[in-house]
Design an enzyme around this catalytic site. Structure first.
Site, PDB file in Angstrom:
ATOM      1  N   HIS A  52      29.445  17.416 -34.474  1.00  0.00           N
ATOM      2  CA  HIS A  52      30.615  16.570 -34.907  1.00  0.00           C
ATOM      3  C   HIS A  52      31.318  18.117 -35.713  1.00  0.00           C
ATOM      4  O   HIS A  52      31.476  17.688 -36.726  1.00  0.00           O
ATOM      5  CB  HIS A  52      31.752  15.500 -35.128  1.00  0.00           C
ATOM      6  CG  HIS A  52      31.236  14.659 -33.635  1.00  0.00           C
ATOM      7  ND1 HIS A  52      32.821  14.840 -32.752  1.00  0.00           N
ATOM      8  CD2 HIS A  52      30.592  14.038 -33.481  1.00  0.00           C
ATOM      9  CE1 HIS A  52      32.460  13.518 -31.748  1.00  0.00           C
ATOM     10  NE2 HIS A  52      31.287  13.913 -32.112  1.00  0.00           N
ATOM     11  N   TYR A 322      23.389   9.147 -38.980  1.00  0.00           N
ATOM     12  CA  TYR A 322      24.477  10.061 -39.711  1.00  0.00           C
ATOM     13  C   TYR A 322      23.253  10.432 -41.475  1.00  0.00           C
ATOM     14  O   TYR A 322      24.097  11.086 -41.677  1.00  0.00           O
ATOM     15  CB  TYR A 322      25.514   8.673 -40.016  1.00  0.00           C
ATOM     16  CG  TYR A 322      26.464   8.958 -38.884  1.00  0.00           C
ATOM     17  CD1 TYR A 322      26.536   9.035 -37.394  1.00  0.00           C
ATOM     18  CD2 TYR A 322      27.768   8.741 -38.825  1.00  0.00           C
ATOM     19  CE1 TYR A 322      27.434   9.276 -36.275  1.00  0.00           C
ATOM     20  CE2 TYR A 322      28.460   8.744 -37.881  1.00  0.00           C
ATOM     21  CZ  TYR A 322      28.344   8.834 -37.220  1.00  0.00           C
ATOM     22  OH  TYR A 322      28.925   8.653 -35.519  1.00  0.00           O
TER      23      TYR A 322
END
Length: 333
Positions: A52, A322
């Site tokens: 992303h 993440y």
């Protein structure tokens, strides 16, 4: 900038989440493997997110509903305005991906709660995810890695991946059948996973949520897919917020016995009880460079009291993945 290894001292607990949380031995995958595979497929843009990568920042607020407060004691549903730092994005690690690409769109939210805590929600515009286990996602990255000879993925490897990973098909089918949204403001976003709402009497309810745009859902036409420029989503959101606030209704479905709890590739029946949990209002948007959302690690396991995770392997895996991406970004890698 000097490269530093921030992983070990920033996120020691997150990096050890995978093994103890029940991922089957034959399916054990490390977060570092997945992040490395993403880098192998998309390349690396130093200092940026691995996935992303392309996105836009936004600011706004959220006001929860009394009905949601009966299911969750989270301060998110106090009925008072909660400041929000949002980020809208395209899936994948290519910062120059065309906005017409038939990939997922993301909406990530950081709610700044009155007690100084935060709540994260990290969502996609697809109602299901493309992997039941981290191994599927890893294998997808490997299968879609461009062939050095052609610069494109090998069709045979993709075909083999689909044949051997049926849990990837539902999301892929949704993306194939539905054109991308015409604007970040005209897309619904789904929490994908099942979560737990816990109320003041400690009653737990299984829930899934989505944010539905008050502007209505609008998709690009086939002609627009061919004619629109590579970069229009950021400008469109910024211009839309200049005209006035953009709002989404947060809708929460209440689970029943037998509903999939730990498999984000399966949708719940549409007849589940649904409540309006609140309204998200985005009042401004801006390029992400040096904006508030740029440095936020939108870890979906950052939760306030009253909301808790299930044992969904993908949900639990996202946090250490993440963390690794975030540490590399902070280190200028």
């Amino acid at each position: 900038m000097k490269k530093v290894n921030l992983q070990k001292w920033l996120f020691p607990s997150l990096l050890t989440l995978v093994a103890p949380l029940g991922i089957a031995a034959q399916d054990e995958v490390t977060a570092d493997q997945v992040v490395t595979a993403i880098e192998g497929t998309f390349g690396v843009t130093p200092g940026e997110r691995r996935n992303h990568t392309k996105g836009v920042c936004a600011l706004g607020e959220f006001v929860g509903s009394p009905e949601a407060a009966s299911y969750s004691r989270s301060a998110l549903f106090s009925g008072k305005p909660i400041p929000v730092v949002a980020r809208f994005s395209l899936a994948g690690g290519n910062p120059k991906a065309p906005d017409t690409t038939k990939s997922a769109r993301g909406m990530a939210l950081e709610f700044k709660l009155p007690d100084g805590g935060v709540q994260h929600m990290t969502m996609l515009n697809t109602p299901v995810f493309g992997a039941m286990q981290p191994k599927t996602f890893l294998d997808m990255m490997i299968a879609t890695k461009p062939d050095p000879a052609t610069g494109k993925p090998d069709p045979e490897k993709i075909k083999e991946f689909k044949a051997t990973h049926p849990d990837s098909l539902a999301q892929a089918d949704f993306l194939a059948r539905n054109n991308p949204p015409a604007s970040f403001a005209t897309s619904a976003y789904f929490g994908i996973h099942t979560f737990k709402f816990i109320n003041r009497t400690n009653k737990t309810s299984l829930v899934r949520w989505r944010f539905v745009p008050q502007d209505g859902e609008k998709r690009l036409t086939d002609e627009q897919l061919k004619s629109l420029p590579a970069n229009f989503l950021e400008y469109a959101l910024i211009e839309r917020t200049r005209l006035g606030p953009v709002r989404w209704n947060m809708l929460v479905s209440i689970g029943e016995p037998g509903d999939p709890e730990n498999n984000p590739t399966l949708a719940w029946p549409e007849n589940r009880k649904q409540i309006k949990a609140g309204t998200l209002t985005i009042s401004s948007a801006m390029p992400q460079k040096d904006a508030a959302c740029e440095k936020i690690n939108y870890d979906p396991l950052v939760m306030a009291d009253g909301i808790a995770p299930t044992n969904d392997p993908i949900l639990l895996f996202r946090s250490p993945a993440y963390a690794i991406s975030f540490a590399k970004r902070l280190g200028g890698m």
